[in-house]
Design an enzyme around this catalytic site. Structure first.
Site, short mmCIF file in Angstrom:
data_model
loop_
_atom_site.label_atom_id
_atom_site.label_comp_id
_atom_site.label_asym_id
_atom_site.label_seq_id
_atom_site.Cartn_x
_atom_site.Cartn_y
_atom_site.Cartn_z
N HIS A 159 -1.05 12.44 -5.70
CA HIS A 159 0.20 11.75 -6.05
C HIS A 159 0.24 11.47 -7.54
O HIS A 159 -0.78 11.50 -8.22
CB HIS A 159 0.31 10.42 -5.30
CG HIS A 159 0.67 10.56 -3.85
ND1 HIS A 159 -0.26 10.76 -2.87
CD2 HIS A 159 1.88 10.55 -3.22
CE1 HIS A 159 0.34 10.85 -1.70
NE2 HIS A 159 1.64 10.73 -1.89
N LYS A 163 1.01 5.62 -8.54
CA LYS A 163 0.73 5.16 -7.16
C LYS A 163 -0.41 4.15 -7.15
O LYS A 163 -1.44 4.36 -7.80
CB LYS A 163 0.42 6.36 -6.26
CG LYS A 163 0.29 5.95 -4.80
CD LYS A 163 0.46 7.11 -3.86
CE LYS A 163 0.28 6.71 -2.40
NZ LYS A 163 1.27 5.72 -1.95
N1 LIG Z 1 6.92 6.19 3.82
C1 LIG Z 1 7.38 7.07 2.91
O1 LIG Z 1 7.97 8.11 3.27
C2 LIG Z 1 7.20 6.75 1.47
C3 LIG Z 1 6.59 5.61 1.10
N2 LIG Z 1 6.50 5.25 -0.22
C4 LIG Z 1 5.95 3.93 -0.48
O2 LIG Z 1 7.01 3.08 -0.91
C5 LIG Z 1 6.49 2.08 -1.76
C6 LIG Z 1 7.29 2.04 -3.06
O3 LIG Z 1 7.10 3.24 -3.78
P1 LIG Z 1 7.88 3.51 -5.15
O4 LIG Z 1 9.34 3.43 -4.93
O5 LIG Z 1 7.28 4.75 -5.71
O6 LIG Z 1 7.39 2.25 -6.02
P2 LIG Z 1 8.13 1.49 -7.20
O7 LIG Z 1 7.08 0.66 -7.87
O8 LIG Z 1 8.94 2.46 -8.02
O9 LIG Z 1 9.19 0.53 -6.47
C7 LIG Z 1 8.81 -0.60 -5.74
C8 LIG Z 1 9.99 -1.55 -5.69
O10 LIG Z 1 9.62 -2.68 -4.89
C9 LIG Z 1 9.84 -3.88 -5.64
N3 LIG Z 1 8.83 -4.90 -5.31
C10 LIG Z 1 7.50 -4.77 -5.41
N4 LIG Z 1 6.90 -5.93 -5.05
C11 LIG Z 1 7.90 -6.77 -4.73
C12 LIG Z 1 7.94 -8.12 -4.29
N5 LIG Z 1 6.79 -8.81 -4.08
N6 LIG Z 1 9.15 -8.69 -4.05
C13 LIG Z 1 10.27 -7.97 -4.24
N7 LIG Z 1 10.31 -6.71 -4.66
C14 LIG Z 1 9.13 -6.11 -4.89
C15 LIG Z 1 9.68 -3.46 -7.09
O11 LIG Z 1 10.30 -4.41 -7.92
P3 LIG Z 1 9.69 -4.68 -9.41
O12 LIG Z 1 10.14 -3.51 -10.21
O13 LIG Z 1 10.32 -5.98 -9.78
O14 LIG Z 1 8.20 -4.77 -9.24
C16 LIG Z 1 10.38 -2.10 -7.08
O15 LIG Z 1 11.76 -2.24 -7.15
C17 LIG Z 1 5.01 2.39 -1.94
O16 LIG Z 1 4.27 1.63 -1.01
C18 LIG Z 1 4.93 3.88 -1.58
O17 LIG Z 1 3.66 4.28 -1.16
C19 LIG Z 1 6.99 6.04 -1.20
C20 LIG Z 1 7.58 7.23 -0.89
C21 LIG Z 1 7.74 7.70 0.47
O1 LIG Z 2 3.77 6.38 -3.33
C1 LIG Z 2 4.35 7.48 -3.13
O2 LIG Z 2 4.96 8.08 -4.03
C2 LIG Z 2 4.31 8.05 -1.78
N1 LIG Z 2 3.82 7.31 -0.83
C3 LIG Z 2 3.71 7.64 0.53
C4 LIG Z 2 2.25 7.67 0.93
O3 LIG Z 2 1.51 6.74 0.57
O4 LIG Z 2 1.85 8.62 1.61
C5 LIG Z 2 4.51 8.86 0.92
C6 LIG Z 2 4.62 9.92 -0.12
O5 LIG Z 2 3.49 10.73 -0.09
C7 LIG Z 2 4.90 9.38 -1.52
#
Ligand SMILES: NC(=O)C1=CN([C@@H]2O[C@H](COP(=O)(O)OP(=O)(O)OC[C@H]3O[C@@H](n4cnc5c(N)ncnc54)[C@H](OP(=O)(O)O)[C@@H]3O)[C@@H](O)[C@H]2O)C=CC1
Ligand SMILES: O=C(O)C1=N[C@H](C(=O)O)C[C@H](O)C1
Length: 271
Positions: A159, A163
């Site tokens: 990744h 991450k």
């Molecule tokens: N299941 C799936 O298919 C996928 C899962 N993911 C997962 O999604 C999650 C987010 O990934 P990603 O978008 O890349 O991360 P980012 O860091 O880009 O975004 C996270 C968001 O969550 C907010 N946030 C974090 N902590 C808090 C909190 N305590 N209270 C309120 N808001 C909060 C952040 O706000 P701020 O900027 O203020 O910190 C930000 O807007 C990860 O756990 C990732 O692994 C990602 C892609 C696919």
């Molecule tokens: O953090 C990410 O970007 C992603 N998180 C998910 C994971 O932990 O597997 C899904 C995807 O691979 C992207």
């Protein structure tokens, strides 16, 4: 045709938050009614569509969940474990479906989600893409077919540099599929890292290896290594839209569903 499903996005300014806003805007069966960000967040902009790069949608980005969730039937949540726990409580209190993509959750976090699912439908998956869920079905079948004494299973993932959790949620989901195929418990057979003089590989172990760097959206391989041959099952994510579209599909699927904790296999009919 029924009314579009009213959806709110939390962590709206994040990488996934913005992809989710775009996916909702592209789907005629869904409509964005709320977007939540933390006060003072770097990505804060007044309009959710502007923040997602698609032009104004007339949905103000709120910092108060009461405002963002007011008209919502479902919440899409790709944030962080601590935030997801509190959103699970808020969704359960209001009977709003909760779609959880957040990864890196502890056993305690998982137990918290189980309790919330007694009050509202929750769909939770470490990966919401069609391709990965199909891959998990293939891995389960392959692991069931290959003798653990002859075939070693390793899960390799890469990744982007931002991450924060490892192994990825997807790697754990694929490891779980392999463990289910073998009829073993993942927790007691997982080797999540190796360093130093580790000794030979334990028979039946499911190993994990983690790479981080650059802008890689997500790559996962399940390697099945036997004596003299190797099978590799791989998924490449090229665009976060695949996860976002899966999350919208999951939200639409929850309409009329009883409270409970559901998986993407339930949503896609692959159980
Ligand atoms: N299941 C799936 O298919 C996928 C899962 N993911 C997962 O999604 C999650 C987010 O990934 P990603 O978008 O890349 O991360 P980012 O860091 O880009 O975004 C996270 C968001 O969550 C907010 N946030 C974090 N902590 C808090 C909190 N305590 N209270 C309120 N808001 C909060 C952040 O706000 P701020 O900027 O203020 O910190 C930000 O807007 C990860 O756990 C990732 O692994 C990602 C892609 C696919
Ligand atoms: O953090 C990410 O970007 C992603 N998180 C998910 C994971 O932990 O597997 C899904 C995807 O691979 C992207």
């Amino acid at each position: 045709m029924s009314e579009p499903l009213s959806i709110a996005v939390v962590g709206a300014g994040g990488r996934m938050g913005r992809a989710l806003i775009r996916a909702i805007a592209e789907d005629p069966k869904a409509r964005l009614v709320g977007a939540l960000e933390r006060e003072g967040a770097d990505e804060f902009m007044e309009d959710a569509g502007t923040m997602a790069g698609i032009g104004a949608l007339d949905v103000a980005v709120a910092t108060d969940p009461d405002v963002a969730f007011k008209d919502a039937e479902a919440i899409l949540d790709f944030t962080a474990p601590e935030a997801t726990r509190s959103f699970a409580d808020l969704a359960a209190e209001r009977g709003i479906a909760h779609i959880i993509g957040t990864t890196g959750m502890s056993t305690d976090d998982e137990a918290h989600i189980h309790v919330a699912a007694e009050k509202t439908p929750i769909v939770k998956s470490g990966n919401m893409s069609m391709g990965v869920i199909l891959l998990s079905v293939l891995v389960e079948k392959a692991a069931a077919a290959l003798e653990a004494s002859d075939w070693d299973i390793e899960v390799l993932e890469m990744h982007h540099r931002h991450k924060v959790d490892a192994p990825s949620g997807t790697a754990l989901l694929l490891g779980q599929a392999a463990a289910t195929g073998r009829g073993i418990d993942l927790e007691h057979n997982a080797v999540r890292m190796r360093d130093g003089h580790t000794g030979p590989r334990a028979a039946g172990a499911i190993g994990f290896a983690t790479l981080r760097g650059g802008s890689v959206v997500g790559e996962h391989s399940v390697i099945m290594a036997g004596a003299g041959e190797r099978v590799e099952l791989t998924h490449y994510a090229e665009d976060r839209a695949i996860f976002a579209r899966g999350a919208v599909k999951a939200a639409l699927w929850t309409r009329g569903k009883a409270p409970g904790l559901y998986s993407m296999r339930d949503v896609l009919g692959l159980t």
